[in-house]
Enzyme design. Structure first.
Site, mmCIF file in Angstrom:
data_model
loop_
_atom_site.group_PDB
_atom_site.id
_atom_site.type_symbol
_atom_site.label_atom_id
_atom_site.label_comp_id
_atom_site.label_asym_id
_atom_site.label_seq_id
_atom_site.Cartn_x
_atom_site.Cartn_y
_atom_site.Cartn_z
ATOM 1 N N ASP A 1 -0.235 2.223 8.258
ATOM 2 C CA ASP A 1 -0.769 1.405 9.352
ATOM 3 C C ASP A 1 0.003 1.493 10.668
ATOM 4 O O ASP A 1 -0.535 1.156 11.715
ATOM 5 C CB ASP A 1 -0.818 -0.074 8.936
ATOM 6 C CG ASP A 1 -1.831 -0.338 7.841
ATOM 7 O OD1 ASP A 1 -2.568 0.603 7.481
ATOM 8 O OD2 ASP A 1 -1.883 -1.468 7.344
ATOM 9 N N THR B 1 4.237 2.788 5.447
ATOM 10 C CA THR B 1 2.847 2.312 5.477
ATOM 11 C C THR B 1 2.064 3.204 6.432
ATOM 12 O O THR B 1 2.595 3.600 7.472
ATOM 13 C CB THR B 1 2.736 0.844 5.951
ATOM 14 O OG1 THR B 1 1.359 0.564 6.274
ATOM 15 C CG2 THR B 1 3.577 0.536 7.183
ATOM 16 N N ARG C 1 -4.948 7.298 2.339
ATOM 17 C CA ARG C 1 -3.634 6.963 1.784
ATOM 18 C C ARG C 1 -3.052 8.092 0.933
ATOM 19 O O ARG C 1 -1.880 8.009 0.532
ATOM 20 C CB ARG C 1 -3.742 5.678 0.963
ATOM 21 C CG ARG C 1 -3.975 4.436 1.803
ATOM 22 C CD ARG C 1 -2.864 3.432 1.642
ATOM 23 N NE ARG C 1 -2.819 2.925 0.299
ATOM 24 C CZ ARG C 1 -3.394 1.780 -0.109
ATOM 25 N NH1 ARG C 1 -4.015 1.015 0.769
ATOM 26 N NH2 ARG C 1 -3.298 1.397 -1.342
ATOM 27 N N GLU D 1 -15.801 9.111 21.629
ATOM 28 C CA GLU D 1 -16.435 8.570 22.838
ATOM 29 C C GLU D 1 -16.097 7.093 23.011
ATOM 30 O O GLU D 1 -16.090 6.569 24.121
ATOM 31 C CB GLU D 1 -17.962 8.755 22.762
ATOM 32 C CG GLU D 1 -18.444 10.123 23.224
ATOM 33 C CD GLU D 1 -17.991 11.283 22.360
ATOM 34 O OE1 GLU D 1 -17.804 11.082 21.136
ATOM 35 O OE2 GLU D 1 -17.786 12.390 22.911
ATOM 36 N N ARG E 1 -5.879 -3.225 9.327
ATOM 37 C CA ARG E 1 -6.485 -4.558 9.403
ATOM 38 C C ARG E 1 -6.144 -5.259 10.710
ATOM 39 O O ARG E 1 -7.011 -5.709 11.422
ATOM 40 C CB ARG E 1 -6.022 -5.430 8.230
ATOM 41 C CG ARG E 1 -6.853 -5.237 6.998
ATOM 42 C CD ARG E 1 -6.222 -5.898 5.818
ATOM 43 N NE ARG E 1 -4.942 -5.285 5.470
ATOM 44 C CZ ARG E 1 -4.242 -5.543 4.393
ATOM 45 N NH1 ARG E 1 -4.678 -6.429 3.547
ATOM 46 N NH2 ARG E 1 -3.109 -4.931 4.150
ATOM 47 N N ASP F 1 2.251 -0.525 11.673
ATOM 48 C CA ASP F 1 2.117 -1.882 12.224
ATOM 49 C C ASP F 1 3.435 -2.649 12.296
ATOM 50 O O ASP F 1 3.429 -3.870 12.381
ATOM 51 C CB ASP F 1 1.094 -2.676 11.398
ATOM 52 C CG ASP F 1 1.477 -2.778 9.935
ATOM 53 O OD1 ASP F 1 2.439 -2.110 9.519
ATOM 54 O OD2 ASP F 1 0.820 -3.539 9.214
ATOM 55 N N GLY G 1 0.839 -1.207 0.000
ATOM 56 C CA GLY G 1 0.000 0.000 0.000
ATOM 57 C C GLY G 1 0.871 1.251 0.000
ATOM 58 O O GLY G 1 1.856 1.313 0.722
ATOM 59 N N ALA H 1 15.363 11.050 -0.720
ATOM 60 C CA ALA H 1 16.497 11.004 0.211
ATOM 61 C C ALA H 1 17.472 9.892 -0.167
ATOM 62 O O ALA H 1 18.691 10.094 -0.160
ATOM 63 C CB ALA H 1 15.980 10.796 1.638
ATOM 64 N N VAL H 2 16.929 8.737 -0.515
ATOM 65 C CA VAL H 2 17.799 7.600 -0.888
ATOM 66 C C VAL H 2 18.609 7.969 -2.137
ATOM 67 O O VAL H 2 19.834 7.803 -2.186
ATOM 68 C CB VAL H 2 16.948 6.325 -1.144
ATOM 69 C CG1 VAL H 2 17.780 5.230 -1.803
ATOM 70 C CG2 VAL H 2 16.348 5.818 0.175
ATOM 71 N N ARG I 1 1.031 -5.014 -5.554
ATOM 72 C CA ARG I 1 1.090 -6.213 -4.718
ATOM 73 C C ARG I 1 1.385 -7.359 -5.686
ATOM 74 O O ARG I 1 0.822 -7.412 -6.777
ATOM 75 C CB ARG I 1 -0.223 -6.400 -3.975
ATOM 76 C CG ARG I 1 -0.379 -5.329 -2.872
ATOM 77 C CD ARG I 1 -1.345 -5.754 -1.793
ATOM 78 N NE ARG I 1 -1.184 -4.924 -0.600
ATOM 79 C CZ ARG I 1 -1.843 -3.787 -0.372
ATOM 80 N NH1 ARG I 1 -2.687 -3.320 -1.254
ATOM 81 N NH2 ARG I 1 -1.627 -3.116 0.741
ATOM 82 N N GLY J 1 5.499 -1.848 3.700
ATOM 83 C CA GLY J 1 5.033 -2.326 4.999
ATOM 84 C C GLY J 1 5.632 -3.683 5.355
ATOM 85 O O GLY J 1 6.621 -4.108 4.749
HETATM 86 P P1 ADP Z 1 2.661 -4.090 2.825
HETATM 87 O O1 ADP Z 1 4.057 -4.129 2.357
HETATM 88 O O2 ADP Z 1 2.065 -2.709 2.750
HETATM 89 O O3 ADP Z 1 2.476 -4.767 4.154
HETATM 90 P P2 ADP Z 1 1.545 -6.465 1.533
HETATM 91 O O4 ADP Z 1 1.428 -7.245 2.794
HETATM 92 O O5 ADP Z 1 0.415 -6.539 0.564
HETATM 93 O O6 ADP Z 1 1.749 -4.904 1.781
HETATM 94 O O7 ADP Z 1 2.888 -6.921 0.824
HETATM 95 C C1 ADP Z 1 3.328 -6.277 -0.350
HETATM 96 C C2 ADP Z 1 4.064 -7.236 -1.216
HETATM 97 O O8 ADP Z 1 5.218 -7.755 -0.521
HETATM 98 C C3 ADP Z 1 3.283 -8.487 -1.605
HETATM 99 O O9 ADP Z 1 2.405 -8.269 -2.696
HETATM 100 C C4 ADP Z 1 4.413 -9.415 -2.012
HETATM 101 O O10 ADP Z 1 4.944 -9.064 -3.268
HETATM 102 C C5 ADP Z 1 5.472 -9.090 -0.946
HETATM 103 N N1 ADP Z 1 5.322 -10.017 0.164
HETATM 104 C C6 ADP Z 1 4.429 -9.963 1.182
HETATM 105 N N2 ADP Z 1 4.548 -11.023 2.004
HETATM 106 C C7 ADP Z 1 5.531 -11.786 1.487
HETATM 107 C C8 ADP Z 1 6.114 -13.046 1.836
HETATM 108 N N3 ADP Z 1 5.702 -13.735 2.913
HETATM 109 N N4 ADP Z 1 7.091 -13.540 1.041
HETATM 110 C C9 ADP Z 1 7.515 -12.859 -0.029
HETATM 111 N N5 ADP Z 1 7.006 -11.677 -0.427
HETATM 112 C C10 ADP Z 1 6.022 -11.159 0.301
HETATM 113 O O1 F6P Z 2 -1.517 -1.510 4.407
HETATM 114 C C1 F6P Z 2 -2.110 -0.285 4.076
HETATM 115 C C2 F6P Z 2 -3.581 -0.449 3.840
HETATM 116 O O2 F6P Z 2 -4.111 0.806 3.492
HETATM 117 C C3 F6P Z 2 -4.381 -1.058 4.994
HETATM 118 O O3 F6P Z 2 -4.677 -0.126 6.017
HETATM 119 C C4 F6P Z 2 -5.610 -1.541 4.282
HETATM 120 O O4 F6P Z 2 -6.212 -2.581 4.995
HETATM 121 C C5 F6P Z 2 -5.075 -2.011 2.962
HETATM 122 O O5 F6P Z 2 -3.833 -1.341 2.770
HETATM 123 C C6 F6P Z 2 -5.968 -1.747 1.778
HETATM 124 O O6 F6P Z 2 -5.393 -2.326 0.668
HETATM 125 P P1 F6P Z 2 -5.820 -2.023 -0.839
HETATM 126 O O7 F6P Z 2 -5.110 -0.799 -1.270
HETATM 127 O O8 F6P Z 2 -5.355 -3.221 -1.577
HETATM 128 O O9 F6P Z 2 -7.297 -1.832 -0.859
#
Ligand code: ADP
Ligand code: F6P
Length: 319
Positions: A127, A125, A252, A187, A171, A129, A11, A22-23, A72, A102
């Site tokens: 989130d 991200t 976002r 509240e 989530r 998280d 996301g 920056a990178v 993704r 993330g």
């Molecule tokens: P975020 O990075 O925001 O948490 P996702 O969980 O959707 O978002 O992960 C983003 C991408 O990172 C995934 O579509 C995939 O390409 C890669 N990824 C996520 N989990 C794994 C995993 N367990 N192994 C390898 N690649 C992963």
């Molecule tokens: O990880 C960021 C986030 O915005 C979460 O808060 C949310 O659950 C999810 O991505 C939504 O994903 P998508 O952009 O695939 O709808």
């Protein structure tokens, strides 16, 4: 370290562009070439790499989204696909990869590093998280967006003396709901980390009404979900009018806050410093306002600790 590649994945989050800038600029400053990768891991396995110079990142520090685009890519969970990515990086003569995303994206970077790719993760991200870092890039901006929406919803809720159920993103992690709930004087805050009792919620709403409250803001995290059903339940049981608003992807977008820009710039610069020290399989983060780096396996293994104290304070202050 002669050449690095950079990608954004998962996301998008406001401040990703400031981190890319920056990178890129810190690398160029140190004589390191930079390749941008479009569309995250999906673009990487398709060989969507291009050379970046200082102008590639002009005029982006203040922009939301990510100029590199994001995606993704479920396929990346397969080892043979990651091996293909490692081969492509090698073919381009890339010595290290910087991944902004993330927990999923950083897990991808961790697994790539097992195949011999020097990788550094930057937490991007909304989130918040990732347990190893106090804040992720984009969280502060998302909170400000939610806060603005809460204030608008409070105006109309007060006028109509209604209950407003506001569903925000997150989530598995309720940080957006918790912080925005506190800041918005909600509240009640309902999030995945904390059991909630529907009857107690109704009592809180009715007590507030009896104490002269003109509105009720119920902050609900996406991980619990069901905003429309909850509003209907509140209306049926309490007899007060209730409306649900799901803020969705508006959270976002938008220009990053100064906090996010500064955080992204500090983390982006640190990622290059870490690579120049010869380290690999690292993440950068922020702890007690110090930019840190940490082993990627250890960082991802950390479990989030719910801020019970903040939750209790928010509850007391909204009496
Ligand atoms: P975020 O990075 O925001 O948490 P996702 O969980 O959707 O978002 O992960 C983003 C991408 O990172 C995934 O579509 C995939 O390409 C890669 N990824 C996520 N989990 C794994 C995993 N367990 N192994 C390898 N690649 C992963
Ligand atoms: O990880 C960021 C986030 O915005 C979460 O808060 C949310 O659950 C999810 O991505 C939504 O994903 P998508 O952009 O695939 O709808």
């Amino acid at each position: 370290m002669r050449k690095i590649a950079i990608l954004t994945s998962g996301g998008d989050a406001p401040g990703m562009n400031a981190a890319i800038r920056a990178v890129v600029r810190m690398a160029l400053h140190n004589g390191i070439e930079v390749m941008g990768v479009r569309r995250g891991y999906a673009g990487l396995i398709n060989g969507e790499l291009f050379r970046m110079d200082r102008h590639s990142v002009s005029d982006i520090i203040q922009r939301g989204g990510t100029i590199l685009r994001t995606a993704r890519c479920d396929e990346f969970k397969k080892e043979e696909v990651r091996q293909k990515a490692a081969n492509i990086l090698q073919a381009y003569g890339v010595d290290a990869l910087v991944v902004i995303g993330g927990d999923g994206s950083i897990t991808g970077a961790k697994l790539l590093s097992k195949l011999g790719v020097a990788a550094v993760g930057i937490p991007g991200t909304i989130d918040n998280d990732l347990a190893y870092t106090d804040y992720t890039i984009g969280f502060d901006t998302a909170l400000n967006t939610v806060h603005d929406a809460v204030n608008k919803l409070r105006d109309t809720s007060t006028s109509h003396e209604r209950v407003s159920v506001i569903e925000v993103m997150g989530r598995r992690c309720g940080d957006i709901a918790l912080y925005a709930g506190l800041a918005g004087g909600a509240e009640a805050i309902i999030l995945p980390e904390k059991e909630f009792d529907k009857e107690e919620l109704i009592r809180t709403i009715l007590d507030g009404k009896n104490n002269g409250k003109m509105h009720n803001i119920i902050m609900l995290a996406e991980g619990v979900g069901g905003a429309n059903e909850l509003a209907e339940y509140i209306q049926n049981i309490s007899g007060l009018e209730a409306r649900a608003t799901i803020l969705g992807h508006i959270q976002r977008g938008g220009s990053p806050t100064v906090n996010d820009i500064v955080l992204a710039s500090r983390m982006g610069a640190k990622a290059i410093e870490v690579l120049m020290e010869g380290k690999s399989a690292r993440v950068v983060g922020i702890k007690d306002n110090v930019i840190i780096d940490e082993d990627i396996d250890e960082a991802l293994a950390k479990k989030s600790v719910f801020d019970e104290k903040l939750y209790e304070v928010a509850k007391i202050l909204s009496m």
